[in-house]
Design a protein around this motif. Structure first.
Motif, PDB file in Angstrom:
ATOM      1  N   PHE A  12      27.286 134.273  10.832  1.00  0.00           N
ATOM      2  CA  PHE A  12      26.462 135.313  11.460  1.00  0.00           C
ATOM      3  C   PHE A  12      25.477 134.719  12.459  1.00  0.00           C
ATOM      4  CE2 PHE A  12      23.901 134.328   7.664  1.00  0.00           C
ATOM      5  CZ  PHE A  12      22.630 134.206   8.203  1.00  0.00           C
ATOM      6  N   MET A  13      25.065 133.464  12.252  1.00  0.00           N
ATOM      7  CA  MET A  13      24.187 132.822  13.220  1.00  0.00           C
ATOM      8  C   MET A  13      24.944 132.493  14.504  1.00  0.00           C
ATOM      9  SD  MET A  13      20.995 132.537  12.284  1.00  0.00           S
ATOM     10  CE  MET A  13      20.316 131.121  13.156  1.00  0.00           C
ATOM     11  N   VAL A  14      26.189 132.109  14.371  1.00  0.00           N
ATOM     12  CA  VAL A  14      27.006 131.826  15.560  1.00  0.00           C
ATOM     13  C   VAL A  14      27.230 133.104  16.349  1.00  0.00           C
ATOM     14  CG1 VAL A  14      29.263 131.031  16.377  1.00  0.00           C
ATOM     15  CG2 VAL A  14      28.127 129.841  14.485  1.00  0.00           C
ATOM     16  N   ARG A  15      27.546 134.205  15.644  1.00  0.00           N
ATOM     17  CA  ARG A  15      27.716 135.483  16.335  1.00  0.00           C
ATOM     18  C   ARG A  15      26.415 135.923  17.000  1.00  0.00           C
ATOM     19  NH1 ARG A  15      30.677 136.878  11.679  1.00  0.00           N
ATOM     20  NH2 ARG A  15      28.885 138.050  10.871  1.00  0.00           N
ATOM     21  N   ALA A  16      25.294 135.682  16.325  1.00  0.00           N
ATOM     22  CA  ALA A  16      24.002 136.030  16.912  1.00  0.00           C
ATOM     23  C   ALA A  16      23.744 135.218  18.176  1.00  0.00           C
ATOM     24  CB  ALA A  16      22.884 135.789  15.892  1.00  0.00           C
ATOM     25  N   LEU A  17      24.095 133.947  18.157  1.00  0.00           N
ATOM     26  CA  LEU A  17      23.899 133.091  19.326  1.00  0.00           C
ATOM     27  C   LEU A  17      24.780 133.544  20.486  1.00  0.00           C
ATOM     28  CD1 LEU A  17      22.652 130.633  20.681  1.00  0.00           C
ATOM     29  CD2 LEU A  17      24.448 129.230  19.629  1.00  0.00           C
ATOM     30  N   VAL A  18      26.035 133.858  20.201  1.00  0.00           N
ATOM     31  CA  VAL A  18      26.943 134.323  21.252  1.00  0.00           C
ATOM     32  C   VAL A  18      26.488 135.670  21.798  1.00  0.00           C
ATOM     33  CG1 VAL A  18      29.313 135.022  21.768  1.00  0.00           C
ATOM     34  CG2 VAL A  18      28.902 133.033  20.319  1.00  0.00           C
ATOM     35  N   ILE A  64      26.011 154.551  17.867  1.00  0.00           N
ATOM     36  CA  ILE A  64      24.630 154.405  18.316  1.00  0.00           C
ATOM     37  C   ILE A  64      24.565 154.081  19.800  1.00  0.00           C
ATOM     38  CG2 ILE A  64      22.548 153.003  18.055  1.00  0.00           C
ATOM     39  CD1 ILE A  64      23.112 152.802  15.114  1.00  0.00           C
ATOM     40  N   VAL A  65      25.512 153.274  20.269  1.00  0.00           N
ATOM     41  CA  VAL A  65      25.521 152.917  21.689  1.00  0.00           C
ATOM     42  C   VAL A  65      25.714 154.162  22.544  1.00  0.00           C
ATOM     43  CG1 VAL A  65      26.745 151.633  23.475  1.00  0.00           C
ATOM     44  CG2 VAL A  65      26.307 150.570  21.261  1.00  0.00           C
ATOM     45  N   LEU A  66      26.566 155.080  22.084  1.00  0.00           N
ATOM     46  CA  LEU A  66      26.781 156.326  22.819  1.00  0.00           C
ATOM     47  C   LEU A  66      25.495 157.156  22.863  1.00  0.00           C
ATOM     48  CD1 LEU A  66      28.646 158.315  24.242  1.00  0.00           C
ATOM     49  CD2 LEU A  66      29.287 159.221  21.989  1.00  0.00           C
ATOM     50  N   ASP A 134      30.513 144.382  18.896  1.00  0.00           N
ATOM     51  CA  ASP A 134      29.319 144.281  19.744  1.00  0.00           C
ATOM     52  C   ASP A 134      29.494 143.188  20.793  1.00  0.00           C
ATOM     53  OD1 ASP A 134      27.976 146.274  18.310  1.00  0.00           O
ATOM     54  OD2 ASP A 134      27.249 144.820  16.834  1.00  0.00           O
ATOM     55  N   LEU A 135      30.093 142.065  20.390  1.00  0.00           N
ATOM     56  CA  LEU A 135      30.327 140.967  21.333  1.00  0.00           C
ATOM     57  C   LEU A 135      31.279 141.407  22.441  1.00  0.00           C
ATOM     58  CD1 LEU A 135      30.683 137.892  18.927  1.00  0.00           C
ATOM     59  CD2 LEU A 135      28.659 138.695  20.153  1.00  0.00           C
ATOM     60  N   THR A 136      32.296 142.171  22.067  1.00  0.00           N
ATOM     61  CA  THR A 136      33.233 142.665  23.079  1.00  0.00           C
ATOM     62  C   THR A 136      32.533 143.596  24.066  1.00  0.00           C
ATOM     63  OG1 THR A 136      35.073 142.529  21.499  1.00  0.00           O
ATOM     64  CG2 THR A 136      35.388 143.918  23.443  1.00  0.00           C
ATOM     65  N   TYR A 192      20.166 146.299  23.585  1.00  0.00           N
ATOM     66  CA  TYR A 192      19.205 146.706  22.563  1.00  0.00           C
ATOM     67  C   TYR A 192      19.683 146.330  21.163  1.00  0.00           C
ATOM     68  CZ  TYR A 192      21.307 150.513  19.900  1.00  0.00           C
ATOM     69  OH  TYR A 192      22.062 151.224  19.023  1.00  0.00           O
ATOM     70  N   ARG A 193      20.991 146.225  20.953  1.00  0.00           N
ATOM     71  CA  ARG A 193      21.523 145.854  19.646  1.00  0.00           C
ATOM     72  C   ARG A 193      21.016 144.465  19.243  1.00  0.00           C
ATOM     73  NH1 ARG A 193      23.636 147.334  14.739  1.00  0.00           N
ATOM     74  NH2 ARG A 193      25.222 145.896  14.014  1.00  0.00           N
ATOM     75  N   ALA A 194      20.866 143.585  20.230  1.00  0.00           N
ATOM     76  CA  ALA A 194      20.449 142.216  19.937  1.00  0.00           C
ATOM     77  C   ALA A 194      18.944 142.103  19.761  1.00  0.00           C
ATOM     78  CB  ALA A 194      20.924 141.276  21.046  1.00  0.00           C
ATOM     79  N   VAL A 195      18.161 142.747  20.621  1.00  0.00           N
ATOM     80  CA  VAL A 195      16.709 142.553  20.575  1.00  0.00           C
ATOM     81  C   VAL A 195      15.930 143.850  20.424  1.00  0.00           C
ATOM     82  CG1 VAL A 195      16.713 140.384  21.841  1.00  0.00           C
ATOM     83  CG2 VAL A 195      16.638 142.529  23.105  1.00  0.00           C
ATOM     84  N   GLY A 196      16.581 144.995  20.303  1.00  0.00           N
ATOM     85  CA  GLY A 196      15.886 146.233  20.032  1.00  0.00           C
ATOM     86  C   GLY A 196      15.342 146.919  21.276  1.00  0.00           C
ATOM     87  N   THR A 197      14.984 148.175  21.118  1.00  0.00           N
ATOM     88  CA  THR A 197      14.539 148.966  22.258  1.00  0.00           C
ATOM     89  C   THR A 197      13.191 148.515  22.801  1.00  0.00           C
ATOM     90  OG1 THR A 197      13.516 150.604  20.803  1.00  0.00           O
ATOM     91  CG2 THR A 197      15.795 150.991  21.431  1.00  0.00           C
TER      92      THR A 197
END
Length: 292
Positions: A12-18, A64-66, A134-136, A192-197
């Motif tokens: 999950f840390m690798v996915r967070a970094l990417v 949520i993205v929609l 989310d990465l895609t 926003y998914r990564a760092v919020g609104t």
């Protein structure tokens, strides 16, 4: 080196970094133009204006993205409508919609007691929960932003320096402004998914502001801002891992701190160069005029 290798040994840390890295690249491309055109307030307003759509989507089970995209679109269209029909200034229109959308979002959240546990994730993000989907989505957003920035480079540049001249040259500055607003919306919604609104604006502005202390051209500013943003994501994740702090807030705090470090280093570099015998003073480069 275990302080570096141990966190990155977890999936999950690798996915967070990417994911954070992709968001940093996206925000660097868009944030450079936001900085040049003086559109920081719009980016902040959009990040807050997404709250009603995110809240409604979370409560109803829609993506949520929609919901965020629809809410941001309503915000942009509302600003345009207020400017045309109410004849309000750009800043006033943004300010009114910003307060109205934020208030509506708070009302929606407060009306549902079961929603309280998700507010922190919406406002401050949950980069550690980034999925492959989310990465895609972030990768697609980066590709769209890069392609758009390349295709509209001349209209963006001309409009930043002189709107009337851009219109005379047939570069359609108003269309360029609409496209740029669309890019800001894309960056805010996708990141926003990564760092919020609330914290997406930090990643949108801070790396570009740090890069502008060293660069003179838009392209080089984007490249350096992307590198600074990725570094901020990495350092923020490490801080979060070792100190137990919120990941999104840590990333944003590191990014903002990077502006101060970059500006200080640039000032010291200029001071040393000016005091070096025989050194030529740096050539002043006029900054593009901010959009009205």
């Amino acid at each position: 080196m275990t302080w570096l290798t141990d966190p990155l040994s977890v999936d999950f840390m690798v996915r967070a970094l990417v994911g954070g890295g992709l968001a940093a690249v996206l925000c660097a491309v868009v944030g450079t133009w936001v900085l040049v055109r003086g559109m920081a307030f719009l980016g902040e307003a959009l990040s807050h204006g997404m709250l009603p759509g995110v809240a409604i989507a979370s409560l109803t089970g829609f993506p949520i993205v929609l919901g965020a995209a629809v809410s941001a679109a309503v915000m942009v269209l509302g600003v345009g409508a207020l400017r045309r029909r109410a004849r309000l200034s750009y800043d006033t229109s943004i300010g009114l919609l910003f307060v109205g959308m934020l208030a509506l979002g708070v009302i929606i959240v407060s009306s549902s007691r079961s929603f309280a546990t998700d507010v922190t994730a919406i406002l401050f993000g949950d980069v550690l929960a980034v999925t492959r989907a989310d990465l895609t989505g972030l990768a697609i957003a980066v590709a769209v932003a890069l392609g758009t920035a390349v295709f509209f480079h001349r209209p963006f540049t001309a409009a930043a320096f002189d709107v009337r001249k851009a219109a005379t040259l047939g570069l359609r500055p108003r269309a360029a402004e609409i496209v740029l607003v669309g890019l800001v919306t894309l960056a805010v919604v996708a990141s926003y998914r990564a760092v919020g609104t609330l914290l997406v604006v930090g990643l949108l502005l801070a790396p570009a502001a740090a890069a502008r202390a060293w660069t003179r051209h838009v392209g080089s500013t984007m490249a350096l801002a992307a590198a600074i943003g990725i570094a901020a994501v990495l350092v923020g994740l490490l801080v979060s891992w070792h100190l137990g702090t919120a990941a999104g807030a840590s990333i944003a705090a590191v990014a903002v701190a990077g502006v101060g470090l970059s500006r200080t280093a640039a000032s010291l570099s200029t001071l040393v160069r000016d005091r070096t015998p025989g050194a030529e003073p740096p050539t002043a480069v006029p900054a593009p005029r901010e959009a009205a």
